[in-house]
Enzyme design. Structure first.
Site, PDB file in Angstrom:
ATOM      1  N   GLU A  75     -67.253 -30.132 -15.920  1.00  0.00           N
ATOM      2  CA  GLU A  75     -68.047 -30.144 -17.231  1.00  0.00           C
ATOM      3  C   GLU A  75     -67.353 -29.241 -18.136  1.00  0.00           C
ATOM      4  O   GLU A  75     -67.437 -29.703 -19.371  1.00  0.00           O
ATOM      5  CB  GLU A  75     -69.567 -29.935 -16.912  1.00  0.00           C
TER       6      GLU A  75
ATOM      7  N   GLY B  54     -73.397 -35.935  -9.851  1.00  0.00           N
ATOM      8  CA  GLY B  54     -74.593 -36.366 -10.547  1.00  0.00           C
ATOM      9  C   GLY B  54     -74.977 -37.865 -10.490  1.00  0.00           C
ATOM     10  O   GLY B  54     -75.609 -38.378 -11.359  1.00  0.00           O
TER      11      GLY B  54
ATOM     12  N   HIS C 112     -65.013 -25.938 -13.842  1.00  0.00           N
ATOM     13  CA  HIS C 112     -65.953 -26.982 -13.529  1.00  0.00           C
ATOM     14  C   HIS C 112     -65.563 -28.324 -14.334  1.00  0.00           C
ATOM     15  O   HIS C 112     -65.173 -27.981 -15.555  1.00  0.00           O
ATOM     16  CB  HIS C 112     -67.293 -26.513 -13.625  1.00  0.00           C
TER      17      HIS C 112
ATOM     18  N   GLU D 281     -64.587 -31.526  -6.499  1.00  0.00           N
ATOM     19  CA  GLU D 281     -65.525 -32.228  -7.106  1.00  0.00           C
ATOM     20  C   GLU D 281     -64.966 -33.702  -7.780  1.00  0.00           C
ATOM     21  O   GLU D 281     -64.578 -33.436  -9.012  1.00  0.00           O
ATOM     22  CB  GLU D 281     -66.307 -31.608  -7.865  1.00  0.00           C
TER      23      GLU D 281
ATOM     24  N   SER E 138     -72.916 -34.757  -5.546  1.00  0.00           N
ATOM     25  CA  SER E 138     -74.018 -35.805  -4.860  1.00  0.00           C
ATOM     26  C   SER E 138     -74.322 -35.256  -3.165  1.00  0.00           C
ATOM     27  O   SER E 138     -74.527 -36.087  -2.347  1.00  0.00           O
ATOM     28  CB  SER E 138     -73.872 -37.029  -4.998  1.00  0.00           C
TER      29      SER E 138
ATOM     30  N   ASN F 177     -75.042 -24.662  -7.942  1.00  0.00           N
ATOM     31  CA  ASN F 177     -74.741 -24.753  -9.318  1.00  0.00           C
ATOM     32  C   ASN F 177     -75.845 -25.081 -10.169  1.00  0.00           C
ATOM     33  O   ASN F 177     -76.169 -26.458 -10.133  1.00  0.00           O
ATOM     34  CB  ASN F 177     -73.458 -25.282  -9.419  1.00  0.00           C
TER      35      ASN F 177
ATOM     36  N   LYS G 186     -76.603 -25.175 -12.963  1.00  0.00           N
ATOM     37  CA  LYS G 186     -75.997 -25.948 -14.416  1.00  0.00           C
ATOM     38  C   LYS G 186     -76.904 -25.368 -15.500  1.00  0.00           C
ATOM     39  O   LYS G 186     -77.571 -24.161 -15.477  1.00  0.00           O
ATOM     40  CB  LYS G 186     -75.994 -27.265 -14.236  1.00  0.00           C
TER      41      LYS G 186
HETATM   42  P1  13P Z   1     -74.108 -32.774  -8.121  1.00  0.00           P
HETATM   43  O1  13P Z   1     -74.734 -32.248  -6.595  1.00  0.00           O
HETATM   44  O2  13P Z   1     -75.611 -33.099  -8.820  1.00  0.00           O
HETATM   45  O3  13P Z   1     -73.498 -34.177  -7.928  1.00  0.00           O
HETATM   46  O4  13P Z   1     -73.425 -31.826  -8.911  1.00  0.00           O
HETATM   47  C1  13P Z   1     -72.330 -31.590  -8.363  1.00  0.00           C
HETATM   48  C2  13P Z   1     -71.621 -30.479  -9.404  1.00  0.00           C
HETATM   49  O5  13P Z   1     -71.097 -30.859 -10.442  1.00  0.00           O
HETATM   50  C3  13P Z   1     -71.775 -29.083  -8.700  1.00  0.00           C
HETATM   51  O6  13P Z   1     -71.058 -28.104  -9.374  1.00  0.00           O
END
Ligand code: 13P
Length: 251
Positions: A99, A175, A97, A169, A215, A10, A12
């Site tokens: 976010e 992140g 997601h 997740e 992560s 992803n 983003k």
């Molecule tokens: P990270 O791998 O940067 O922690 O992000 C995970 C994520 O949100 C994938 O959709």
């Protein structure tokens, strides 16, 4: 039951068109088809068509979108429909997601509609669930995830559920560099599979791929993938460099 292993990246809102092009070229240059792993890349909308051109000859390297509006077409300024995603070759779409849930206030009911419309258009939804740190610390992890599953996946037949991919997740691991331990992740994945079984039946639940995200890096992927109910990864930061994403794919 042999489940499909999926490693999804992803990207983003991190790559402009040039960066997306370079990243996918880097991936293609060193990517050796691993038949037992389906690799999905989810660039920003603006790069989907270009990335599609670059990967269309690579089987097992598939395109996904990060989001979708659940209508075929209409006066929804700034939104992107499932039909449009299909027209640029998307096979997958990330739905819910954390976010999107947090910053865009997407509710389970709205996400339920997205999952339904994605399925109507033969897109495979990667439906995301996960708890915040506060929820985990107040022992609400399982309750939160249950609600996300029960409401987000309400009204689907076993046939429909079979076509969905789930991603767990934990919000506190996204992140932050803090990965859930393989044991913490496995406990939630096993719980998700049990809930899916309640929503359909054991055979259907057993066939679904449940990805872990938060992560994930080349250094921790092998241990995570060694767990019985972890069938792949949804990768953010480490999917933005060809080397680290390839390190994850070749876990
Ligand atoms: P990270 O791998 O940067 O922690 O992000 C995970 C994520 O949100 C994938 O959709």
């Amino acid at each position: 039951m042999v489940r499909k292993v999926i490693i999804a990246g992803n990207w983003k809102m991190f790559t402009d068109l040039d960066e997306a092009t370079q990243l996918v070229k880097g991936l293609k240059a060193s990517y050796a088809n691993k038949n037992d792993v389906e690799v999905v890349i989810c660039p920003p909308f603006i790069s989907l068509a270009t990335v599609r051109e670059l990967i269309k000859t690579s089987s097992n390297l598939l395109l996904g979108a990060q989001n979708m509006y659940p209508e075929e077409k209409g006066a929804f300024t700034g939104e992107t429909s499932p039909m449009m995603l299909k027209s640029v070759g998307c096979r997958y779409v990330i739905v819910g997601h954390s976010e999107r849930r947090e910053y865009f206030k997407e509710s389970n009911a709205f996400l339920n509609k997205k999952v339904k419309v994605a399925l109507d258009y033969q897109l495979i939804p990667i439906y995301c669930v996960g708890e915040t740190l506060t929820e985990r610390e107040s022992d609400k992890t399982f309750a939160v995830i249950k609600t996300q599953l029960v409401e987000g996946l309400a009204g689907f037949s076993a046939e429909q559920l079979k076509k969905i991919v789930i991603a767990y997740e934990p919000v506190w691991a996204i992140g932050t560099g803090k990965t859930a331990s393989p044991e913490q992740a496995e406990a939630v994945h096993a719980f998700i599979r049990k809930e899916l079984s309640d929503l359909s039946d054991a055979k259907t639940a057993d066939s679904l791929s449940i990805l872990y995200g938060g992560s994930v890096k080349p250094e921790n992927v092998t241990e995570l993938m060694g767990k019985e109910n972890i069938d792949g990864a949804l990768v953010g930061g480490a999917s933005l460099k060809a080397d680290s994403f390839l390190g994850i794919i070749n876990y």
